[in-house]
Scaffold this motif. Structure first.
Motif, PDB file in Angstrom:
ATOM      1  N   THR A   8      33.579  46.003  39.451  1.00  0.00           N
ATOM      2  CA  THR A   8      34.154  46.365  38.149  1.00  0.00           C
ATOM      3  C   THR A   8      35.666  46.241  38.233  1.00  0.00           C
ATOM      4  OG1 THR A   8      32.339  47.824  37.528  1.00  0.00           O
ATOM      5  CG2 THR A   8      34.467  48.328  36.533  1.00  0.00           C
ATOM      6  N   VAL A   9      36.260  45.675  37.167  1.00  0.00           N
ATOM      7  CA  VAL A   9      37.721  45.657  37.068  1.00  0.00           C
ATOM      8  C   VAL A   9      38.091  46.337  35.756  1.00  0.00           C
ATOM      9  CG1 VAL A   9      39.803  44.236  36.848  1.00  0.00           C
ATOM     10  CG2 VAL A   9      37.970  43.514  38.409  1.00  0.00           C
ATOM     11  N   ALA A  10      38.939  47.362  35.855  1.00  0.00           N
ATOM     12  CA  ALA A  10      39.399  48.064  34.652  1.00  0.00           C
ATOM     13  C   ALA A  10      40.916  48.076  34.659  1.00  0.00           C
ATOM     14  CB  ALA A  10      38.850  49.483  34.636  1.00  0.00           C
ATOM     15  N   GLU A  12      44.229  49.655  32.295  1.00  0.00           N
ATOM     16  CA  GLU A  12      44.708  50.483  31.174  1.00  0.00           C
ATOM     17  C   GLU A  12      43.538  51.097  30.401  1.00  0.00           C
ATOM     18  OE1 GLU A  12      47.315  47.821  29.042  1.00  0.00           O
ATOM     19  OE2 GLU A  12      48.393  47.372  30.891  1.00  0.00           O
ATOM     20  N   GLY A  13      42.571  51.613  31.173  1.00  0.00           N
ATOM     21  CA  GLY A  13      41.439  52.302  30.556  1.00  0.00           C
ATOM     22  C   GLY A  13      40.377  51.382  29.950  1.00  0.00           C
ATOM     23  N   ARG A  14      40.597  50.050  30.022  1.00  0.00           N
ATOM     24  CA  ARG A  14      39.605  49.117  29.463  1.00  0.00           C
ATOM     25  C   ARG A  14      38.833  48.456  30.590  1.00  0.00           C
ATOM     26  NH1 ARG A  14      41.565  44.320  26.654  1.00  0.00           N
ATOM     27  NH2 ARG A  14      39.357  43.790  26.653  1.00  0.00           N
ATOM     28  N   THR A  15      37.516  48.356  30.427  1.00  0.00           N
ATOM     29  CA  THR A  15      36.718  47.649  31.431  1.00  0.00           C
ATOM     30  C   THR A  15      36.764  46.159  31.114  1.00  0.00           C
ATOM     31  OG1 THR A  15      35.305  49.555  31.663  1.00  0.00           O
ATOM     32  CG2 THR A  15      34.423  47.479  32.465  1.00  0.00           C
ATOM     33  N   ILE A  16      37.255  45.375  32.074  1.00  0.00           N
ATOM     34  CA  ILE A  16      37.400  43.926  31.855  1.00  0.00           C
ATOM     35  C   ILE A  16      36.223  43.174  32.482  1.00  0.00           C
ATOM     36  CG2 ILE A  16      38.878  41.936  32.360  1.00  0.00           C
ATOM     37  CD1 ILE A  16      41.235  43.948  32.004  1.00  0.00           C
ATOM     38  N   LEU A  17      35.789  43.635  33.640  1.00  0.00           N
ATOM     39  CA  LEU A  17      34.552  43.117  34.248  1.00  0.00           C
ATOM     40  C   LEU A  17      33.696  44.320  34.610  1.00  0.00           C
ATOM     41  CD1 LEU A  17      35.937  40.366  36.650  1.00  0.00           C
ATOM     42  CD2 LEU A  17      34.708  39.981  34.503  1.00  0.00           C
ATOM     43  N   SER A  18      32.404  44.205  34.328  1.00  0.00           N
ATOM     44  CA  SER A  18      31.550  45.373  34.454  1.00  0.00           C
ATOM     45  C   SER A  18      30.410  45.140  35.445  1.00  0.00           C
ATOM     46  CB  SER A  18      30.991  45.675  33.065  1.00  0.00           C
ATOM     47  OG  SER A  18      30.271  46.846  33.076  1.00  0.00           O
ATOM     48  N   GLU A  19      30.486  45.810  36.592  1.00  0.00           N
ATOM     49  CA  GLU A  19      29.376  45.821  37.563  1.00  0.00           C
ATOM     50  C   GLU A  19      28.769  44.433  37.806  1.00  0.00           C
ATOM     51  OE1 GLU A  19      26.901  48.869  38.183  1.00  0.00           O
ATOM     52  OE2 GLU A  19      28.545  50.294  37.916  1.00  0.00           O
ATOM     53  N   ILE A  20      29.611  43.500  38.234  1.00  0.00           N
ATOM     54  CA  ILE A  20      29.137  42.141  38.509  1.00  0.00           C
ATOM     55  C   ILE A  20      28.549  42.096  39.929  1.00  0.00           C
ATOM     56  CG2 ILE A  20      29.854  39.713  38.757  1.00  0.00           C
ATOM     57  CD1 ILE A  20      30.635  40.397  36.013  1.00  0.00           C
ATOM     58  N   THR A  41      40.055  36.712  35.166  1.00  0.00           N
ATOM     59  CA  THR A  41      40.038  37.936  35.982  1.00  0.00           C
ATOM     60  C   THR A  41      38.988  37.786  37.086  1.00  0.00           C
ATOM     61  OG1 THR A  41      40.633  39.145  33.981  1.00  0.00           O
ATOM     62  CG2 THR A  41      39.812  40.458  35.852  1.00  0.00           C
ATOM     63  N   PHE A  42      37.821  37.279  36.700  1.00  0.00           N
ATOM     64  CA  PHE A  42      36.739  37.034  37.662  1.00  0.00           C
ATOM     65  C   PHE A  42      37.221  36.080  38.763  1.00  0.00           C
ATOM     66  CE2 PHE A  42      32.950  34.229  38.532  1.00  0.00           C
ATOM     67  CZ  PHE A  42      32.223  35.145  39.271  1.00  0.00           C
ATOM     68  N   LEU A  43      37.881  35.003  38.353  1.00  0.00           N
ATOM     69  CA  LEU A  43      38.320  33.990  39.319  1.00  0.00           C
ATOM     70  C   LEU A  43      39.376  34.550  40.282  1.00  0.00           C
ATOM     71  CD1 LEU A  43      37.317  31.107  39.468  1.00  0.00           C
ATOM     72  CD2 LEU A  43      39.384  30.371  38.298  1.00  0.00           C
ATOM     73  N   ARG A  44      40.249  35.387  39.754  1.00  0.00           N
ATOM     74  CA  ARG A  44      41.315  35.949  40.612  1.00  0.00           C
ATOM     75  C   ARG A  44      40.763  36.850  41.707  1.00  0.00           C
ATOM     76  NH1 ARG A  44      44.321  36.304  35.671  1.00  0.00           N
ATOM     77  NH2 ARG A  44      43.820  38.524  35.532  1.00  0.00           N
ATOM     78  N   LEU A  45      39.555  37.386  41.478  1.00  0.00           N
ATOM     79  CA  LEU A  45      38.933  38.212  42.529  1.00  0.00           C
ATOM     80  C   LEU A  45      38.612  37.379  43.770  1.00  0.00           C
ATOM     81  CD1 LEU A  45      36.458  40.149  40.237  1.00  0.00           C
ATOM     82  CD2 LEU A  45      38.179  41.257  41.675  1.00  0.00           C
ATOM     83  N   PHE A  46      38.386  36.070  43.560  1.00  0.00           N
ATOM     84  CA  PHE A  46      37.976  35.207  44.678  1.00  0.00           C
ATOM     85  C   PHE A  46      39.046  35.110  45.760  1.00  0.00           C
ATOM     86  CE2 PHE A  46      34.004  32.946  43.694  1.00  0.00           C
ATOM     87  CZ  PHE A  46      33.794  33.390  42.406  1.00  0.00           C
ATOM     88  N   LEU A  49      43.884  37.805  44.319  1.00  0.00           N
ATOM     89  CA  LEU A  49      44.959  38.016  43.335  1.00  0.00           C
ATOM     90  C   LEU A  49      44.645  39.240  42.478  1.00  0.00           C
ATOM     91  CD1 LEU A  49      45.766  34.453  41.942  1.00  0.00           C
ATOM     92  CD2 LEU A  49      47.361  35.991  43.067  1.00  0.00           C
ATOM     93  N   GLU A  50      43.344  39.521  42.374  1.00  0.00           N
ATOM     94  CA  GLU A  50      42.862  40.713  41.648  1.00  0.00           C
ATOM     95  C   GLU A  50      41.979  41.482  42.610  1.00  0.00           C
ATOM     96  OE1 GLU A  50      43.242  42.585  38.361  1.00  0.00           O
ATOM     97  OE2 GLU A  50      43.124  40.479  37.765  1.00  0.00           O
ATOM     98  N   ARG A  51      42.065  42.816  42.554  1.00  0.00           N
ATOM     99  CA  ARG A  51      41.186  43.630  43.413  1.00  0.00           C
ATOM    100  C   ARG A  51      40.203  44.395  42.532  1.00  0.00           C
ATOM    101  NH1 ARG A  51      42.000  42.648  48.741  1.00  0.00           N
ATOM    102  NH2 ARG A  51      44.141  42.015  49.068  1.00  0.00           N
ATOM    103  N   PRO A  52      38.975  44.590  43.028  1.00  0.00           N
ATOM    104  CA  PRO A  52      38.025  45.363  42.214  1.00  0.00           C
ATOM    105  C   PRO A  52      38.508  46.809  42.046  1.00  0.00           C
ATOM    106  CG  PRO A  52      36.924  44.363  44.128  1.00  0.00           C
ATOM    107  CD  PRO A  52      38.401  44.136  44.303  1.00  0.00           C
ATOM    108  N   THR A  53      38.275  47.376  40.872  1.00  0.00           N
ATOM    109  CA  THR A  53      38.526  48.806  40.673  1.00  0.00           C
ATOM    110  C   THR A  53      37.429  49.582  41.399  1.00  0.00           C
ATOM    111  OG1 THR A  53      39.363  48.206  38.490  1.00  0.00           O
ATOM    112  CG2 THR A  53      38.967  50.551  38.877  1.00  0.00           C
ATOM    113  N   SER A  54      36.201  49.039  41.331  1.00  0.00           N
ATOM    114  CA  SER A  54      35.125  49.563  42.176  1.00  0.00           C
ATOM    115  C   SER A  54      34.213  48.412  42.560  1.00  0.00           C
ATOM    116  CB  SER A  54      34.349  50.669  41.452  1.00  0.00           C
ATOM    117  OG  SER A  54      33.716  50.126  40.320  1.00  0.00           O
TER     118      SER A  54
END
Ligand SMILES: Nc1ncnc2c1ncn2[C@@H]1O[C@H](COP(=O)(O)OP(=O)(O)OP(=O)(O)O)[C@@H](O)[C@H]1O
Ligand SMILES: [Mg+2]
Length: 221
Positions: A8-10, A12-20, A41-46, A49-54
């Motif tokens: 999950t990536v959130a 500013e209180g918004r869920t951008i990716l949910s339990e992928i 956002t999904f691609l940056r996790l690879f 560049l982006e870290r999962p919130t959970s």
């Protein structure tokens, strides 16, 4: 190669990716979805560049802190990627950071420019290159670091038809596994697997012949 475990990536209180949750062993994976659905956002996790919130992103079964060593990222706009005035300096940059010797850097520059048929651009000023030339130089700058996997965020949006076809044949010939986000559905038609993201969820996952027509039908109704 890459595994997502309830990611999950959130912001500013918004869920951008949910339990992928995904296992992604295929050679060519395409990602489609509407503007703002969460693809970049999904691609940056690879590549971290982006870290999962959970949840967890694993590479070959391991949590890696240095994903950038393994995963190359080609941005939509090559101006975000090309930093030096000369093409050869720009290509050398990532290798100097890795402490390669001068002769090794030269050998790698020669090899990547030959591989992509770009030897004529070696001593050109980067800011004078056309959009298509810049996109190819940006790809060279990623390939030269010898990543195991490459992710592309809308790589053909700045390209004319000729350069797009050239990019497609270069991509086809690359031995690396690749994940490509694109609104250009032709580009993804021959891929092994397509993920359709909507509002931060994977709503379809399968072969292009099934997922792409369903996406088009959903977009046009
Ligand atoms: N730092 C941030 N803070 C708040 N919201 C953000 C942030 N970064 C992205 N978002 C939001 O997350 C959502 C997904 O953005 P993302 O860039 O992943 O979409 P996308 O699917 O790549 O869209 P596009 O097709 O337009 O490139 C968007 O609504 C965006 O506004
Ligand atoms: Mg995007």
């Amino acid at each position: 190669m890459m595994q997502f475990d309830r990611v999950t990536v959130a912001k500013e209180g918004r869920t951008i990716l949910s339990e992928i949750s995904l296992d992604l062993p295929e050679h060519r994976i395409g990602v489609i979805g509407n503007n703002g659905s969460g693809k970049s956002t999904f691609l940056r996790l690879f590549n971290g560049l982006e870290r999962p919130t959970s949840g967890r992103v694993r590479y070959k079964g391991e949590d890696k802190t240095d994903l950038r060593q393994h995963v190359g990222f080609v941005f939509q706009n090559p101006d975000n990627q090309i930093v030096f005035p000369m093409v050869d300096e720009d290509l050398a940059f990532g290798l100097k950071a890795r402490k390669l010797s001068k002769p090794e850097i030269k050998t790698r520059i020669d090899a990547v420019l030959t591989e992509l048929s770009l030897t004529h651009l070696r001593e050109r000023l980067t800011h004078q290159l056309s959009g298509g030339e810049k996109q190819m130089v940006a790809l060279a700058g990623v390939l030269i670091t010898r990543p195991d996997l490459i992710v592309f965020d809308e790589p053909t949006t700045l390209l004319d038809l000729r350069n797009k076809l050239r990019f497609m044949s270069v991509l086809d010939a690359l031995p690396h596994p690749a994940v490509v986000v694109s609104h250009d559905l032709d580009l993804l038609a021959g891929f092994d697997r397509i993920l359709h993201i909507e509002d931060g969820h994977i709503i379809a996952d399968g072969v292009p012949d099934v997922v792409i027509p369903a996406y088009i039908a959903r977009s046009t109704c």
